[in-house]
Design an enzyme around this catalytic site. Structure first.
Site, PDB file in Angstrom:
ATOM      1  N   GLY A  50       0.775  -1.245   0.000  1.00  0.00           N
ATOM      2  CA  GLY A  50       0.000   0.000   0.000  1.00  0.00           C
ATOM      3  C   GLY A  50       0.800   1.284   0.000  1.00  0.00           C
ATOM      4  O   GLY A  50       0.346   2.304  -0.507  1.00  0.00           O
ATOM      5  N   ASP A 109      -4.590   2.458  11.089  1.00  0.00           N
ATOM      6  CA  ASP A 109      -5.985   2.127  11.368  1.00  0.00           C
ATOM      7  C   ASP A 109      -6.079   1.622  12.815  1.00  0.00           C
ATOM      8  O   ASP A 109      -6.051   2.428  13.741  1.00  0.00           O
ATOM      9  CB  ASP A 109      -6.438   1.096  10.327  1.00  0.00           C
ATOM     10  CG  ASP A 109      -7.914   0.780  10.387  1.00  0.00           C
ATOM     11  OD1 ASP A 109      -8.704   1.668  10.696  1.00  0.00           O
ATOM     12  OD2 ASP A 109      -8.287  -0.383  10.111  1.00  0.00           O
ATOM     13  N   LYS A 137      -6.550   7.112  10.647  1.00  0.00           N
ATOM     14  CA  LYS A 137      -7.942   6.961  11.107  1.00  0.00           C
ATOM     15  C   LYS A 137      -7.901   6.830  12.629  1.00  0.00           C
ATOM     16  O   LYS A 137      -8.002   5.731  13.174  1.00  0.00           O
ATOM     17  CB  LYS A 137      -8.552   5.689  10.520  1.00  0.00           C
ATOM     18  CG  LYS A 137      -8.957   5.746   9.073  1.00  0.00           C
ATOM     19  CD  LYS A 137      -9.669   4.443   8.727  1.00  0.00           C
ATOM     20  CE  LYS A 137     -10.025   4.371   7.276  1.00  0.00           C
ATOM     21  NZ  LYS A 137     -10.520   3.025   6.900  1.00  0.00           N
ATOM     22  N   ASP A 170      -5.603  -0.198  -1.930  1.00  0.00           N
ATOM     23  CA  ASP A 170      -6.390  -1.049  -2.828  1.00  0.00           C
ATOM     24  C   ASP A 170      -7.706  -1.483  -2.217  1.00  0.00           C
ATOM     25  O   ASP A 170      -7.909  -1.411  -1.004  1.00  0.00           O
ATOM     26  CB  ASP A 170      -5.617  -2.327  -3.165  1.00  0.00           C
ATOM     27  CG  ASP A 170      -5.596  -3.310  -1.997  1.00  0.00           C
ATOM     28  OD1 ASP A 170      -5.249  -2.879  -0.889  1.00  0.00           O
ATOM     29  OD2 ASP A 170      -5.947  -4.487  -2.194  1.00  0.00           O
TER      30      ASP A 170
HETATM   31  P1  5GP Z   1      -3.822  -1.536  11.076  1.00  0.00           P
HETATM   32  O1  5GP Z   1      -2.844  -2.643  11.380  1.00  0.00           O
HETATM   33  O2  5GP Z   1      -3.395  -0.184  11.535  1.00  0.00           O
HETATM   34  O3  5GP Z   1      -5.217  -1.881  11.507  1.00  0.00           O
HETATM   35  O4  5GP Z   1      -4.019  -1.585   9.551  1.00  0.00           O
HETATM   36  C1  5GP Z   1      -3.346  -0.928   8.662  1.00  0.00           C
HETATM   37  C2  5GP Z   1      -3.614  -1.580   7.333  1.00  0.00           C
HETATM   38  O5  5GP Z   1      -5.021  -1.829   7.112  1.00  0.00           O
HETATM   39  C3  5GP Z   1      -3.220  -0.642   6.254  1.00  0.00           C
HETATM   40  O6  5GP Z   1      -1.877  -0.792   5.927  1.00  0.00           O
HETATM   41  C4  5GP Z   1      -4.132  -1.067   5.130  1.00  0.00           C
HETATM   42  O7  5GP Z   1      -3.555  -2.167   4.476  1.00  0.00           O
HETATM   43  C5  5GP Z   1      -5.384  -1.549   5.794  1.00  0.00           C
HETATM   44  N1  5GP Z   1      -6.437  -0.499   5.784  1.00  0.00           N
HETATM   45  C6  5GP Z   1      -6.968   0.124   6.837  1.00  0.00           C
HETATM   46  N2  5GP Z   1      -7.915   1.009   6.468  1.00  0.00           N
HETATM   47  C7  5GP Z   1      -7.965   0.955   5.128  1.00  0.00           C
HETATM   48  C8  5GP Z   1      -8.745   1.654   4.135  1.00  0.00           C
HETATM   49  O8  5GP Z   1      -9.589   2.518   4.390  1.00  0.00           O
HETATM   50  N3  5GP Z   1      -8.491   1.328   2.847  1.00  0.00           N
HETATM   51  C9  5GP Z   1      -7.592   0.382   2.476  1.00  0.00           C
HETATM   52  N4  5GP Z   1      -7.423   0.147   1.186  1.00  0.00           N
HETATM   53  N5  5GP Z   1      -6.832  -0.288   3.377  1.00  0.00           N
HETATM   54  C10 5GP Z   1      -7.018  -0.009   4.689  1.00  0.00           C
HETATM   55 MG    MG Z   2      -0.850  -1.633   4.509  1.00  0.00          MG
END
Ligand code: 5GP
Ligand code: MG
Length: 191
Positions: A50, A109, A137, A170
């Site tokens: 990403g 996220d 986020k 994506d």
């Molecule tokens: P975390 O480990 O912080 O929950 O997740 C991060 C990963 O979740 C990001 O690198 C991404 O791959 C995915 N992700 C979280 N929110 C989104 C979103 O709104 N769109 C997309 N495409 N991927 C997201």
């Molecule tokens: Mg990612």
């Protein structure tokens, strides 16, 4: 320059235009260049897949000698939201021991991915670990982002709690090549 693409038709709303991303990346690059001007070796590590477009733009906006590499992290039990455990599924080629590491990620996220990767860099002996995310986020955070001493956090934009695509992000491996970040039409993923 491509002004319109076939995938545009699937986007409900543009949140961050190519122009606004470009100027924010320039600002981030200037900030990072100042903060890492101490002459100590810097390694910039993008989180695949990403972050690939953000990584490419950001490193060109940073005026400090650096090494660049990528790392890949995967969640266990994805889809079930069971354990939330993250493992490094493809490691870096470069050694980060004794170096400043700047992790570059598309979106923060729950915080699980970056928490795991920051820990990974510490174990690998990084001198400092900093993080630069394009999107945050914040309201979705489960694991707070805790950086070791002297680590810095850089954020492009606060992002609403919506599923976004484009500029590397994506849905089902599509939409990564859009030059802006937008909200996908919900009927395309909530079926
Ligand atoms: P975390 O480990 O912080 O929950 O997740 C991060 C990963 O979740 C990001 O690198 C991404 O791959 C995915 N992700 C979280 N929110 C989104 C979103 O709104 N769109 C997309 N495409 N991927 C997201
Ligand atoms: Mg990612």
């Amino acid at each position: 320059m491509v002004l319109s693409k076939k995938e545009d038709a699937d986007i409900a709303e543009v949140l961050f235009s190519a122009e606004s991303i470009r100027s924010r990346v320039t600002e981030l690059g200037a900030l990072i260049s100042t903060d890492f001007s101490d002459g100590q070796p810097l390694t910039v590590v993008g989180v695949a897949t990403g972050a690939f477009i953000f990584l490419a733009d950001l490193v060109r906006a940073i005026d400090v000698p650096m090494e660049v590499d990528v790392i890949r992290a995967e969640s266990y039990g994805q889809g079930t939201e069971s354990s939330g455990q993250v493992r490094v599924s493809s490691n870096m080629k470069v050694q980060v021991e004794g170096r400043h590491v700047l992790l570059v990620e598309d979106i923060l996220d729950t915080g699980r991915t970056l928490a795991a990767l920051v820990g990974h860099m510490v174990v690998k002996g990084a001198n400092s670990v900093s993080v630069c995310v394009l999107l945050d986020k914040e309201e979705r955070r489960i694991i707070p982002l805790v950086l070791p001493p002297s680590g810095k956090q850089y954020t492009g934009f606060q992002c609403p709690d919506q599923f976004v695509v484009g500029y590397g992000l994506d849905f089902d491996e599509k939409y990564r090549s859009l030059s802006y970040v937008g909200v996908l039409r919900s009927e395309l993923y909530s079926s």
